[in-house]
Motif scaffolding. Structure first.
Motif, PDB file in Angstrom:
ATOM      1  N   ALA A 116      32.551  41.380  30.187  1.00  0.00           N
ATOM      2  CA  ALA A 116      32.326  40.597  28.725  1.00  0.00           C
ATOM      3  C   ALA A 116      33.499  40.590  27.996  1.00  0.00           C
ATOM      4  CB  ALA A 116      31.271  41.200  28.101  1.00  0.00           C
ATOM      5  N   VAL A 117      34.287  41.767  27.909  1.00  0.00           N
ATOM      6  CA  VAL A 117      35.402  41.496  26.733  1.00  0.00           C
ATOM      7  C   VAL A 117      36.705  41.079  27.542  1.00  0.00           C
ATOM      8  CG1 VAL A 117      37.254  43.127  25.413  1.00  0.00           C
ATOM      9  CG2 VAL A 117      34.529  43.634  25.477  1.00  0.00           C
ATOM     10  N   ASN A 118      36.825  41.330  28.786  1.00  0.00           N
ATOM     11  CA  ASN A 118      38.078  40.894  29.543  1.00  0.00           C
ATOM     12  C   ASN A 118      37.857  39.610  30.016  1.00  0.00           C
ATOM     13  OD1 ASN A 118      38.754  43.499  28.709  1.00  0.00           O
ATOM     14  ND2 ASN A 118      39.249  44.122  30.905  1.00  0.00           N
ATOM     15  N   VAL A 119      36.866  39.064  30.408  1.00  0.00           N
ATOM     16  CA  VAL A 119      36.669  37.799  30.895  1.00  0.00           C
ATOM     17  C   VAL A 119      35.777  36.797  30.145  1.00  0.00           C
ATOM     18  CG1 VAL A 119      36.019  36.471  33.035  1.00  0.00           C
ATOM     19  CG2 VAL A 119      37.047  38.911  33.223  1.00  0.00           C
ATOM     20  N   ILE A 141      46.577  31.362  24.883  1.00  0.00           N
ATOM     21  CA  ILE A 141      47.404  32.411  25.505  1.00  0.00           C
ATOM     22  C   ILE A 141      46.470  33.694  25.639  1.00  0.00           C
ATOM     23  CG2 ILE A 141      49.454  33.762  25.259  1.00  0.00           C
ATOM     24  CD1 ILE A 141      50.429  31.810  23.034  1.00  0.00           C
ATOM     25  N   CYS A 142      46.293  33.942  27.025  1.00  0.00           N
ATOM     26  CA  CYS A 142      45.383  35.236  27.101  1.00  0.00           C
ATOM     27  C   CYS A 142      46.295  36.441  27.640  1.00  0.00           C
ATOM     28  CB  CYS A 142      44.832  34.896  28.598  1.00  0.00           C
ATOM     29  SG  CYS A 142      43.720  33.444  28.278  1.00  0.00           S
ATOM     30  N   THR A 143      45.950  37.714  27.097  1.00  0.00           N
ATOM     31  CA  THR A 143      46.640  38.889  27.639  1.00  0.00           C
ATOM     32  C   THR A 143      46.051  39.200  28.773  1.00  0.00           C
ATOM     33  OG1 THR A 143      47.318  39.667  25.267  1.00  0.00           O
ATOM     34  CG2 THR A 143      46.979  41.108  27.010  1.00  0.00           C
ATOM     35  N   LEU A 144      46.732  39.494  29.910  1.00  0.00           N
ATOM     36  CA  LEU A 144      46.307  39.892  31.215  1.00  0.00           C
ATOM     37  C   LEU A 144      46.754  41.159  31.361  1.00  0.00           C
ATOM     38  CD1 LEU A 144      46.097  36.498  33.349  1.00  0.00           C
ATOM     39  CD2 LEU A 144      44.300  37.826  31.893  1.00  0.00           C
ATOM     40  N   SER A 145      47.862  41.509  32.528  1.00  0.00           N
ATOM     41  CA  SER A 145      48.073  42.885  32.820  1.00  0.00           C
ATOM     42  C   SER A 145      48.914  42.685  34.050  1.00  0.00           C
ATOM     43  CB  SER A 145      46.925  43.970  32.859  1.00  0.00           C
ATOM     44  OG  SER A 145      47.478  45.043  33.360  1.00  0.00           O
ATOM     45  N   LEU A 157      36.907  48.001  38.338  1.00  0.00           N
ATOM     46  CA  LEU A 157      36.470  46.898  37.320  1.00  0.00           C
ATOM     47  C   LEU A 157      37.679  46.333  36.525  1.00  0.00           C
ATOM     48  CD1 LEU A 157      33.480  49.114  35.683  1.00  0.00           C
ATOM     49  CD2 LEU A 157      33.519  47.497  37.971  1.00  0.00           C
ATOM     50  N   TYR A 158      38.548  47.162  36.028  1.00  0.00           N
ATOM     51  CA  TYR A 158      39.512  46.630  35.305  1.00  0.00           C
ATOM     52  C   TYR A 158      40.502  45.755  36.150  1.00  0.00           C
ATOM     53  CZ  TYR A 158      43.795  46.253  32.205  1.00  0.00           C
ATOM     54  OH  TYR A 158      44.769  46.055  31.497  1.00  0.00           O
ATOM     55  N   VAL A 159      40.870  46.130  37.294  1.00  0.00           N
ATOM     56  CA  VAL A 159      41.903  45.373  38.180  1.00  0.00           C
ATOM     57  C   VAL A 159      41.060  44.108  38.499  1.00  0.00           C
ATOM     58  CG1 VAL A 159      42.987  45.256  40.196  1.00  0.00           C
ATOM     59  CG2 VAL A 159      42.948  47.417  38.801  1.00  0.00           C
ATOM     60  N   ALA A 160      39.854  44.272  38.621  1.00  0.00           N
ATOM     61  CA  ALA A 160      39.039  42.884  39.197  1.00  0.00           C
ATOM     62  C   ALA A 160      38.922  41.804  37.912  1.00  0.00           C
ATOM     63  CB  ALA A 160      37.589  43.134  39.604  1.00  0.00           C
ATOM     64  N   SER A 161      38.845  42.375  36.799  1.00  0.00           N
ATOM     65  CA  SER A 161      38.634  41.439  35.431  1.00  0.00           C
ATOM     66  C   SER A 161      39.873  40.810  35.114  1.00  0.00           C
ATOM     67  CB  SER A 161      38.242  42.394  34.294  1.00  0.00           C
ATOM     68  OG  SER A 161      39.248  43.420  33.687  1.00  0.00           O
ATOM     69  N   LYS A 162      41.314  41.647  35.563  1.00  0.00           N
ATOM     70  CA  LYS A 162      42.362  40.736  35.248  1.00  0.00           C
ATOM     71  C   LYS A 162      42.911  39.809  36.209  1.00  0.00           C
ATOM     72  CE  LYS A 162      43.422  42.778  31.366  1.00  0.00           C
ATOM     73  NZ  LYS A 162      43.106  42.200  30.279  1.00  0.00           N
ATOM     74  N   HIS A 163      42.189  40.257  37.531  1.00  0.00           N
ATOM     75  CA  HIS A 163      42.858  39.095  38.558  1.00  0.00           C
ATOM     76  C   HIS A 163      41.642  37.949  38.365  1.00  0.00           C
ATOM     77  CE1 HIS A 163      44.756  42.026  40.936  1.00  0.00           C
ATOM     78  NE2 HIS A 163      44.912  41.196  41.868  1.00  0.00           N
ATOM     79  N   GLY A 167      42.710  33.473  37.616  1.00  0.00           N
ATOM     80  CA  GLY A 167      41.838  32.171  37.962  1.00  0.00           C
ATOM     81  C   GLY A 167      41.386  31.337  36.969  1.00  0.00           C
ATOM     82  N   LEU A 168      41.066  32.333  35.887  1.00  0.00           N
ATOM     83  CA  LEU A 168      40.623  31.384  34.555  1.00  0.00           C
ATOM     84  C   LEU A 168      41.583  30.563  33.794  1.00  0.00           C
ATOM     85  CD1 LEU A 168      38.198  30.902  32.560  1.00  0.00           C
ATOM     86  CD2 LEU A 168      38.789  32.970  31.450  1.00  0.00           C
ATOM     87  N   VAL A 169      42.780  31.253  33.886  1.00  0.00           N
ATOM     88  CA  VAL A 169      44.075  30.400  33.179  1.00  0.00           C
ATOM     89  C   VAL A 169      44.170  29.417  34.013  1.00  0.00           C
ATOM     90  CG1 VAL A 169      46.498  30.661  33.093  1.00  0.00           C
ATOM     91  CG2 VAL A 169      45.220  32.572  32.097  1.00  0.00           C
TER      92      VAL A 169
END
Length: 267
Positions: A116-119, A141-145, A157-163, A167-169
């Motif tokens: 919910a927060v990361n995506v 501008i999104c902060t990824l990692s 969970l975290y790695v999947a959210s950043k991947h 895709g969203l960008v």
């Protein structure tokens, strides 16, 4: 008078009360921008406002709420007459909780809260900002990692959210062109107040208080740097500065150096 690289622009920055978010706010205002700072911590925002004064306008809210994102964007337009950049920076970490070591109930609840927060918040923020950004021909501008490219930057969970963020960008860059540019910055590790999902019992845990993150980053990355949040913010300025990045969309700038093996120094 020397002009800043962001003179005259107005930006919304989420997760702005501390860590990387605060560093972005400080750098943007130093470069001439006015910033609307969105954070759920009223205390952190009060400290930010006390330190930066009229350069910043604060909005207490939840990035997972569409209404709160709209309120931040409307505040920018009401205060400055425009919105040029929406920086979707707020995030949660899972503290590297592995699949095998996670309770099934924690996984289910933690997935929903972290994503919910990361995506989801990136989607809601972009949607809320879209009318004003279309008018100004601005940018998201999104902060990824570095975890958007590599494993081990967190747990599944975290790695999947950043991947998912990558895709969203790319999708939003396609959908919102030519009026709005959409890009991201992928920092590496840093000592901040970054916390985890409450549903996993990680909301009272910060990365800087539980992990020797500065020593780890310095010892395992190629440049041997004692990295601070402010070391990562130059890429955000580049992407917000229309004259410097007018051709850039759908791009994720990796500023972590984690992809480069550390070369041992001579003794």
């Amino acid at each position: 008078m020397t002009m800043g690289r962001l003179d005259g622009i107005c930006a919304v920055v989420t997760g702005a009360g501390s860590g990387l978010g605060r560093a972005i706010v400080e750098r943007f205002t130093a470069e001439g921008a006015h910033v609307v700072a969105l954070d759920r911590s009223a205390a952190k925002l009060a400290k930010l406002a006390a330190d930066l004064g009229d350069l910043v306008t604060t909005v207490t809210g939840d990035v997972t709420s569409y209404a709160d994102n709209v309120r931040a964007c409307e505040t920018a337009v009401a205060r400055q007459g425009r919105l040029d950049s929406f920086v979707a920076n707020a995030g949660l970490w899972d503290f590297g909780r592995s699949l095998a070591d996670s309770d099934p109930d924690d996984l289910q609840a933690g997935f929903d809260e972290l994503f919910a927060v990361n995506v989801k918040a990136l989607v809601l923020g972009a949607k809320a900002a879209l009318p004003a950004l279309t008018t100004s021909r601005g940018s998201v501008i999104c902060t990824l990692s570095n975890a958007a490219f590599y494993p081990v930057g967190g747990g599944p969970l975290y790695v999947a959210s950043k991947h998912a963020g990558v895709g969203l960008v790319r999708q939003l860059a396609y959908e919102l062109a030519p009026e709005v540019r959409v890009n991201a910055v992928a920092p590496g590790g840093m000592a901040t107040d970054l916390r985890g999902p409450a549903s996993m019992g990680l909301d009272a845990t910060s990365i800087e208080s539980t992990i020797p993150i500065r020593e780890y980053v310095k010892s395992t990355t190629a440049l041997h740097l004692d990295v601070r949040p402010e070391d990562y913010v130059g890429a955000y300025v580049l992407l917000a500065a229309r004259d410097e990045s007018s051709t850039v969309t759908g791009t994720v700038i990796d500023v972590s150096s984690f992809g480069i093996p550390r070369r041992p120094t001579e003794s």
